[in-house]
Design an enzyme around this catalytic site. Structure first.
Site, PDB file in Angstrom:
ATOM      1  N   LYS A  15      28.643  -6.840 -21.893  1.00 30.45           N
ATOM      2  CA  LYS A  15      30.054  -7.232 -21.788  1.00 30.45           C
ATOM      3  C   LYS A  15      30.224  -8.510 -20.961  1.00 30.45           C
ATOM      4  O   LYS A  15      30.927  -9.425 -21.368  1.00 30.45           O
ATOM      5  CB  LYS A  15      30.905  -6.115 -21.137  1.00 30.45           C
ATOM      6  CG  LYS A  15      30.888  -4.806 -21.898  1.00 30.45           C
ATOM      7  CD  LYS A  15      31.846  -3.795 -21.273  1.00 30.45           C
ATOM      8  CE  LYS A  15      31.520  -3.418 -19.827  1.00 30.45           C
ATOM      9  NZ  LYS A  15      30.219  -2.729 -19.663  1.00 30.45           N
ATOM     10  N   ARG A  90      38.660   1.685 -17.332  1.00 31.82           N
ATOM     11  CA  ARG A  90      37.488   2.561 -17.357  1.00 31.82           C
ATOM     12  C   ARG A  90      37.895   4.024 -17.379  1.00 31.82           C
ATOM     13  O   ARG A  90      37.014   4.890 -17.436  1.00 31.82           O
ATOM     14  CB  ARG A  90      36.639   2.305 -16.117  1.00 31.82           C
ATOM     15  CG  ARG A  90      35.309   1.558 -16.373  1.00 31.82           C
ATOM     16  CD  ARG A  90      34.728   1.325 -15.028  1.00 31.82           C
ATOM     17  NE  ARG A  90      33.347   1.022 -14.918  1.00 31.82           N
ATOM     18  CZ  ARG A  90      32.841  -0.204 -14.807  1.00 31.82           C
ATOM     19  NH1 ARG A  90      33.609  -1.253 -14.953  1.00 31.82           N
ATOM     20  NH2 ARG A  90      31.562  -0.372 -14.559  1.00 31.82           N
ATOM     21  N   ARG A 129      17.904  -6.964 -14.973  1.00 36.69           N
ATOM     22  CA  ARG A 129      19.044  -7.877 -14.885  1.00 36.69           C
ATOM     23  C   ARG A 129      19.055  -8.662 -13.569  1.00 36.69           C
ATOM     24  O   ARG A 129      18.904  -8.104 -12.498  1.00 36.69           O
ATOM     25  CB  ARG A 129      20.312  -7.036 -15.001  1.00 36.69           C
ATOM     26  CG  ARG A 129      21.565  -7.843 -14.929  1.00 36.69           C
ATOM     27  CD  ARG A 129      22.685  -7.103 -15.556  1.00 36.69           C
ATOM     28  NE  ARG A 129      23.303  -6.168 -14.633  1.00 36.69           N
ATOM     29  CZ  ARG A 129      24.436  -5.538 -14.912  1.00 36.69           C
ATOM     30  NH1 ARG A 129      25.022  -5.701 -16.065  1.00 36.69           N
ATOM     31  NH2 ARG A 129      24.959  -4.726 -14.033  1.00 36.69           N
ATOM     32  N   ARG A 162      21.568  -7.008  -8.456  1.00 36.80           N
ATOM     33  CA  ARG A 162      22.695  -6.292  -7.869  1.00 36.80           C
ATOM     34  C   ARG A 162      22.225  -5.031  -7.162  1.00 36.80           C
ATOM     35  O   ARG A 162      21.310  -4.365  -7.611  1.00 36.80           O
ATOM     36  CB  ARG A 162      23.680  -5.905  -8.985  1.00 36.80           C
ATOM     37  CG  ARG A 162      24.621  -7.021  -9.314  1.00 36.80           C
ATOM     38  CD  ARG A 162      25.431  -6.729 -10.543  1.00 36.80           C
ATOM     39  NE  ARG A 162      25.977  -5.367 -10.606  1.00 36.80           N
ATOM     40  CZ  ARG A 162      26.840  -4.983 -11.540  1.00 36.80           C
ATOM     41  NH1 ARG A 162      27.241  -5.829 -12.455  1.00 36.80           N
ATOM     42  NH2 ARG A 162      27.293  -3.746 -11.556  1.00 36.80           N
ATOM     43  N   ARG A 173      25.699   5.499 -13.264  1.00 36.10           N
ATOM     44  CA  ARG A 173      26.738   4.670 -13.886  1.00 36.10           C
ATOM     45  C   ARG A 173      26.859   4.965 -15.370  1.00 36.10           C
ATOM     46  O   ARG A 173      27.961   5.013 -15.918  1.00 36.10           O
ATOM     47  CB  ARG A 173      26.447   3.187 -13.638  1.00 36.10           C
ATOM     48  CG  ARG A 173      26.737   2.812 -12.189  1.00 36.10           C
ATOM     49  CD  ARG A 173      26.224   1.446 -11.827  1.00 36.10           C
ATOM     50  NE  ARG A 173      26.746   0.431 -12.691  1.00 36.10           N
ATOM     51  CZ  ARG A 173      26.078  -0.647 -13.068  1.00 36.10           C
ATOM     52  NH1 ARG A 173      24.861  -0.845 -12.646  1.00 36.10           N
ATOM     53  NH2 ARG A 173      26.642  -1.519 -13.843  1.00 36.10           N
TER      54      ARG A 173
HETATM   55  P1  AMP Z   1      30.553  -3.452 -13.183  1.00 38.69           P
HETATM   56  O1  AMP Z   1      30.248  -4.782 -12.626  1.00 38.69           O
HETATM   57  O2  AMP Z   1      31.632  -3.495 -14.241  1.00 38.69           O
HETATM   58  O3  AMP Z   1      29.325  -2.725 -13.670  1.00 38.69           O
HETATM   59  O4  AMP Z   1      31.160  -2.585 -11.992  1.00 38.69           O
HETATM   60  C1  AMP Z   1      30.425  -2.305 -10.819  1.00 38.69           C
HETATM   61  C2  AMP Z   1      31.072  -1.164 -10.044  1.00 38.69           C
HETATM   62  O5  AMP Z   1      32.399  -1.537  -9.637  1.00 38.69           O
HETATM   63  C3  AMP Z   1      31.273   0.129 -10.837  1.00 38.69           C
HETATM   64  O6  AMP Z   1      30.106   0.917 -10.848  1.00 38.69           O
HETATM   65  C4  AMP Z   1      32.416   0.771 -10.045  1.00 38.69           C
HETATM   66  O7  AMP Z   1      31.971   1.326  -8.832  1.00 38.69           O
HETATM   67  C5  AMP Z   1      33.278  -0.421  -9.706  1.00 38.69           C
HETATM   68  N1  AMP Z   1      34.258  -0.682 -10.787  1.00 38.69           N
HETATM   69  C6  AMP Z   1      34.305  -1.762 -11.607  1.00 38.69           C
HETATM   70  N2  AMP Z   1      35.329  -1.673 -12.464  1.00 38.69           N
HETATM   71  C7  AMP Z   1      35.962  -0.507 -12.211  1.00 38.69           C
HETATM   72  C8  AMP Z   1      37.078   0.165 -12.772  1.00 38.69           C
HETATM   73  N3  AMP Z   1      37.756  -0.352 -13.792  1.00 38.69           N
HETATM   74  N4  AMP Z   1      37.446   1.345 -12.217  1.00 38.69           N
HETATM   75  C9  AMP Z   1      36.779   1.866 -11.181  1.00 38.69           C
HETATM   76  N5  AMP Z   1      35.705   1.315 -10.623  1.00 38.69           N
HETATM   77  C10 AMP Z   1      35.280   0.133 -11.127  1.00 38.69           C
END
Ligand code: AMP
Length: 222
Positions: A15, A90, A129, A162, A173
């Site tokens: 994404k 989400r 990654r 990360r 996740r």
């Molecule tokens: P991502 O970079 O999208 O993989 O997000 C990393 C982390 O940020 C996730 O594992 C969540 O802990 C938090 N996070 C990101 N987007 C959301 C969301 N829409 N709702 C809740 N937590 C989020």
């Protein structure tokens, strides 16, 4: 009419990679909730400190906090012609809040682009990654390596892994995605907004599929 798009799919579907390319091609900003949280974390804001407890475990940050942060971002001037949302919504509550937010601005979603990738591939993708410290560009050691090891192709910035890209957190996740986010696929399908994209092709092939799908949606609902 502004072009408001969601990129939906599991962690590791691509994404972020695709959103960055689409943002350039379409001239609308890439709004990634994960990036917004990481920015708060970096700046050590109270929101960042709160979010960290959830992010480190691969859990979702509570809806009210996340929705508030996205609302603020969508109200900024650069979002007036549309946005590419990545990582948001989400949960069903976030999807509902997004509808209300957009409706309040006289807008509605143009499409939800669902990038499909099988589970077994996700872990391999997440494990390799690397992200640019400066611009956030994402690389993969095997599938999308930088030209110079450890350095970003775009700005030469150092690449890092990360903190939530450890195997244990990755598994969590993916599990959280299945439990809380996957229901959004049928939610948006029922509303005629979902377009399914095969996320297992090469990066440029996925981009072209996405662009084609967006053009089709724009023709249906200009
Ligand atoms: P991502 O970079 O999208 O993989 O997000 C990393 C982390 O940020 C996730 O594992 C969540 O802990 C938090 N996070 C990101 N987007 C959301 C969301 N829409 N709702 C809740 N937590 C989020």
């Amino acid at each position: 009419m502004p072009l408001d798009l969601i990129l939906l799919g599991p962690p590791g579907a691509g994404k972020g990679t695709q959103a960055k390319i689409l943002s350039q091609r379409l001239g609308i900003p890439h709004v990634a909730s994960g990036d917004l949280f990481r920015d708060h974390l970096h700046r050590q804001t109270p929101l960042g400190q709160l979010a960290r407890q959830y992010m480190d475990r691969g859990e979702l940050v509570p809806d009210d906090v996340t929705i508030g942060m996205i609302r603020e971002r969508l109200e900024q001037a650069d979002c007036r012609n549309g946005v590419i949302l990545d990582g948001f919504p989400r949960t069903p509550a976030q999807a509902q809040a997004l509808d209300e937010l957009l409706a309040g601005m006289g807008r509605s979603l143009a499409a939800v682009l669902y990038i499909r990738v099988r589970n077994e591939l996700l872990l391999r993708r997440l494990a390799g990654r690397w992200t640019c410290r400066v611009c956030g560009a994402v690389y993969h050691i095997e599938f999308n390596p930088p030209r110079v090891p450890g350095r970003c192709d775009l700005d030469g910035g150092p690449l890092y892994q990360r903190e939530d890209d450890t195997e244990e957190v990755q598994r969590r996740r993916i599990q959280v995605y299945q439990e809380q986010t996957a229901p959004l696929v049928s939610f948006y399908r029922e509303r005629g907004l979902l377009v399914e994209i095969d996320g297992e092709c090469s990066i440029p092939e996925v981009t072209e599929e996405l662009i084609r799908a967006i053009e089709v949606r724009k023709a249906v609902d200009p």
